[in-house]
Design a protein around this motif. Structure first.
Motif, PDB file in Angstrom:
ATOM      1  N   ILE A  96     -11.479  11.131  -2.315  1.00 16.26           N
ATOM      2  CA  ILE A  96     -12.610  10.306  -2.775  1.00 16.26           C
ATOM      3  C   ILE A  96     -12.248   8.822  -2.732  1.00 16.26           C
ATOM      4  O   ILE A  96     -12.975   8.027  -2.126  1.00 16.26           O
ATOM      5  N   PRO A  97     -11.134   8.385  -3.357  1.00 18.31           N
ATOM      6  CA  PRO A  97     -10.787   6.956  -3.259  1.00 18.31           C
ATOM      7  C   PRO A  97     -10.526   6.487  -1.828  1.00 18.31           C
ATOM      8  O   PRO A  97     -10.786   5.329  -1.502  1.00 18.31           O
ATOM      9  N   VAL A  98     -10.020   7.377  -0.986  1.00 14.93           N
ATOM     10  CA  VAL A  98      -9.793   6.999   0.417  1.00 14.93           C
ATOM     11  C   VAL A  98     -11.133   6.757   1.100  1.00 14.93           C
ATOM     12  O   VAL A  98     -11.306   5.783   1.836  1.00 14.93           O
ATOM     13  N   SER A  99     -12.098   7.644   0.847  1.00 14.05           N
ATOM     14  CA  SER A  99     -13.415   7.490   1.479  1.00 14.05           C
ATOM     15  C   SER A  99     -14.144   6.242   0.967  1.00 14.05           C
ATOM     16  O   SER A  99     -14.963   5.673   1.678  1.00 14.05           O
ATOM     17  N   LEU A 100     -13.841   5.817  -0.257  1.00 15.03           N
ATOM     18  CA  LEU A 100     -14.445   4.613  -0.814  1.00 15.03           C
ATOM     19  C   LEU A 100     -13.637   3.352  -0.499  1.00 15.03           C
ATOM     20  O   LEU A 100     -13.944   2.275  -0.996  1.00 15.03           O
ATOM     21  N   LYS A 101     -12.586   3.500   0.306  1.00  9.37           N
ATOM     22  CA  LYS A 101     -11.717   2.396   0.737  1.00  9.37           C
ATOM     23  C   LYS A 101     -10.933   1.776  -0.425  1.00  9.37           C
ATOM     24  O   LYS A 101     -10.509   0.632  -0.367  1.00  9.37           O
ATOM     25  N   GLU A 107      -1.196   4.965   1.396  1.00  7.32           N
ATOM     26  CA  GLU A 107      -1.107   5.190  -0.046  1.00  7.32           C
ATOM     27  C   GLU A 107      -1.495   6.626  -0.397  1.00  7.32           C
ATOM     28  O   GLU A 107      -0.873   7.256  -1.253  1.00  7.32           O
ATOM     29  N   TYR A 108      -2.498   7.134   0.292  1.00  6.75           N
ATOM     30  CA  TYR A 108      -2.955   8.512   0.085  1.00  6.75           C
ATOM     31  C   TYR A 108      -1.831   9.508   0.368  1.00  6.75           C
ATOM     32  O   TYR A 108      -1.560  10.402  -0.445  1.00  6.75           O
ATOM     33  N   PHE A 109      -1.165   9.360   1.499  1.00  8.95           N
ATOM     34  CA  PHE A 109      -0.071  10.266   1.832  1.00  8.95           C
ATOM     35  C   PHE A 109       1.111  10.097   0.888  1.00  8.95           C
ATOM     36  O   PHE A 109       1.777  11.071   0.534  1.00  8.95           O
ATOM     37  N   ASN A 110       1.385   8.858   0.467  1.00 10.17           N
ATOM     38  CA  ASN A 110       2.467   8.641  -0.494  1.00 10.17           C
ATOM     39  C   ASN A 110       2.164   9.316  -1.828  1.00 10.17           C
ATOM     40  O   ASN A 110       3.057   9.897  -2.449  1.00 10.17           O
TER      41      ASN A 110
END
Length: 125
Positions: A96-101, A107-110
């Motif tokens: 969700i935060p990735v899709s909202l930039k 950061e997502y993978f970390n």
């Protein structure tokens, strides 16, 4: 040894988070563990069937080898279920935060794979 160091570092990283992010990570982990336990428990019958275990016979009446095999498989399947459940929920929640930039893919993978969080999430930044 590397696994132990990784787990200690992951714990330290989580303890240094700002309260709102610490709470988010804690909720995701707690719900992931709950879902994992429910799924693991629901699969115990299948595990017993695959191992050809008579569920009507008490464990104490089985041979020592069978007892150790059963307990080893249960422990391994529990740890695997916990890892998969928590990882799957973390992957889904942080999409969700990735899709909202709000988060980058790095950061997502970390967060999902390395338990390492963005610097802005830590106390004092």
């Amino acid at each position: 040894m590397k696994l132990i160091k990784f787990l200690i570092q992951a714990y330290r990283n989580q303890r240094r988070l700002k309260p709102k992010y610490y709470q988010l990570i804690s909720w995701v982990g707690g719900i992931g563990c709950f879902i994992s336990i429910v799924l693991w428990y629901s699969q115990l019958g299948l595990i017993a069937e695959v191992m050809n275990i008579d569920m009507d016979m008490p464990l104490r009446k089985m041979s020592g080898y069978t007892q150790i095999s059963i307990l080893s498989v249960m422990l391994f399947s529990f740890v695997l279920a916990m890892y998969i459940g928590c990882l799957a929920l973390t992957i889904l929640v942080f999409l969700i935060p990735v899709s909202l930039k709000y988060l980058t893919l790095e950061e997502y993978f970390n967060i999902t794979l390395l338990c390492s969080y963005p610097e802005r999430w830590y106390k004092g930044t």
